[in-house]
Design a protein around this motif. Structure first.
Motif, PDB file in Angstrom:
ATOM      1  N   VAL A   8       0.927  -1.134  -0.108  1.00  0.00           N
ATOM      2  CA  VAL A   8       0.013   0.041   0.042  1.00  0.00           C
ATOM      3  C   VAL A   8       0.845   1.301   0.030  1.00  0.00           C
ATOM      4  O   VAL A   8       0.628   2.253  -0.694  1.00  0.00           O
ATOM      5  N   ARG A  64       2.116   1.984  -3.245  1.00  0.00           N
ATOM      6  CA  ARG A  64       1.161   2.788  -4.101  1.00  0.00           C
ATOM      7  C   ARG A  64       1.139   4.393  -3.776  1.00  0.00           C
ATOM      8  O   ARG A  64       1.118   5.293  -4.783  1.00  0.00           O
ATOM      9  N   TYR A  65       1.087   4.601  -2.539  1.00  0.00           N
ATOM     10  CA  TYR A  65       1.342   5.958  -2.064  1.00  0.00           C
ATOM     11  C   TYR A  65       2.417   6.651  -2.878  1.00  0.00           C
ATOM     12  O   TYR A  65       2.283   7.915  -3.469  1.00  0.00           O
ATOM     13  N   ARG A  82       4.055   5.889  -5.537  1.00  0.00           N
ATOM     14  CA  ARG A  82       3.953   6.334  -6.907  1.00  0.00           C
ATOM     15  C   ARG A  82       3.138   7.505  -7.169  1.00  0.00           C
ATOM     16  O   ARG A  82       3.536   8.161  -8.037  1.00  0.00           O
ATOM     17  N   TYR A  83       1.997   7.439  -6.384  1.00  0.00           N
ATOM     18  CA  TYR A  83       1.303   8.875  -6.682  1.00  0.00           C
ATOM     19  C   TYR A  83       2.142  10.071  -6.302  1.00  0.00           C
ATOM     20  O   TYR A  83       1.984  11.021  -7.127  1.00  0.00           O
ATOM     21  N   ALA A  84       2.759  10.024  -5.040  1.00  0.00           N
ATOM     22  CA  ALA A  84       3.384  11.310  -5.231  1.00  0.00           C
ATOM     23  C   ALA A  84       4.616  11.506  -5.927  1.00  0.00           C
ATOM     24  O   ALA A  84       4.675  12.629  -6.334  1.00  0.00           O
TER      25      ALA A  84
END
Lengths: 199, 199
Positions: A177, A180-181, A183-185
């Motif tokens: 998880v 995932r964050y 990669r968003y950032a």
DNA sequence: CCACTCATGTACCACTTGGTACATGAACCA
DNA sequence: TGGTTCATGTACCAAGTGGTACATGAGTGG
């Protein structure tokens, strides 16, 4: 946070030694609801000594909270310019779980106004944001204000996922998880990767 | 979580009435370190009654933790298909802060193994993820596994930011950070907006 | 009216609590 | 050697702890 462990080994004055021992005990099974006598027995001293060196029970708890908070700050200080994934590897290490349990225990106590924990709240957010915002600003080329927003989000995500990790023990799942964050950032740092915000 | 407040108004049997009162007290100033007599005085009964209706001090704490947890679940149940921003508006409402302080107090206590709080941990993550994952899956067209990852991240972000909010009181600032996260997530739902992950 | 259950109050129990008084020992300095 | 300071141990205190025993109402069904 592992400064605390280190601290436990370098203690000469009795007060420091007791504080280190109390800290270590606090990381294994909590401390807030132990009596002085229980704690003294657990760390091999007498409740008399705890009162002698810390003045009162509250003095002890305050000292412990302060030490935790100080260890935190020390941890923060050396975080500059490290990469997010390595940071998570560090914080999610099971070796640190006891310290993190203690952190959230004190956080919870501070939220309901337990005496001796006020300092905890006022240092819970800002020092962390200030510590990692410069690195974000530098590496992603963001202005200071935006970098602080990103840093604040990163702190929140890390803490939220640590709560998950400590409750579930599912390091692999939580790490996924977190990835995932990240990669968003990372994509967010490049403003063309998502619609630019006007906030 | 506001079911708890509601609960406090609909209570006929004395046990329910006491539980509701204890819950209300728990939200104002904590409960974990109060004695039975303190608590009884605060809610206008005798420590004898608390023992009579809950069997023991631990029975009381367990009942309170269970009620909080139940209120949580009730809250979760009606979260389906609501939009993230509205969700944050809801959770960041100062009216809910006492309930959230209690939540984090119990969370912290549960992390250090306080008896009567074990159920808390096992229901801290999964029910929430299961409650909001379907909505994410539906609205963003994600497969179930990915939707659950997104949901888990959303829960963590919300809790991390609530910790920030409760510590700082800075609703506007934290809301702005949340908004940043929402935009990340929204762009992430469209897989072309960032490099696709192979995890 | 009696018996029974539920709810509550009073009084008590043994035990633990944080804190204190006081003696003692060790180290150091005169 | 003697005095002083720091650290520690023993013994104690009043207060509060969770829990129990027992009596007493209030309500209800026979």
């Amino acid at each position: 946070m592992n400064q605390m462990v280190h601290l436990a080994m370098t203690a000469s004055q009795p007060r420091e030694r007791l504080l280190a021992a109390a800290l270590e005990q606090a990381m294994h099974g909590g401390i807030a609801d132990m009596s002085l006598r229980e704690l003294a027995r657990a760390i091999g001293t007498s409740h008399r000594m705890l009162l002698y060196h810390f003045g009162s029970r509250e003095g002890l708890l305050t000292a412990v909270a302060f030490a935790v908070e100080e260890a935190q700050r020390a941890e923060v200080a050396q975080l500059v310019a490290v990469d997010a994934r390595r940071l998570w590897q560090h914080f999610s290490d099971p070796l640190l779980w006891p310290a993190e349990r203690l952190f959230f225990e004190l956080y919870g106590q501070a939220l309901v106004g337990r005496p001796g924990t006020e300092e905890f709240l006022s240092n819970a957010i800002e020092p962390w944001v200030s510590a990692i915002a410069p690195a974000i600003s530098r590496e992603a080329g963001l202005d200071e204000r935006t970098a602080r927003l990103e840093a604040r989000l990163a702190v929140a995500v890390t803490r939220g996922l640590l709560l998950d990790l400590l409750a579930t023990g599912d390091r692999q799942g939580v790490t996924e998880v977190f990835e995932r964050y990240v990669r968003y950032a990372e994509s967010g740092y490049r403003p063309d990767a998502h619609q630019p915000g006007q906030s």
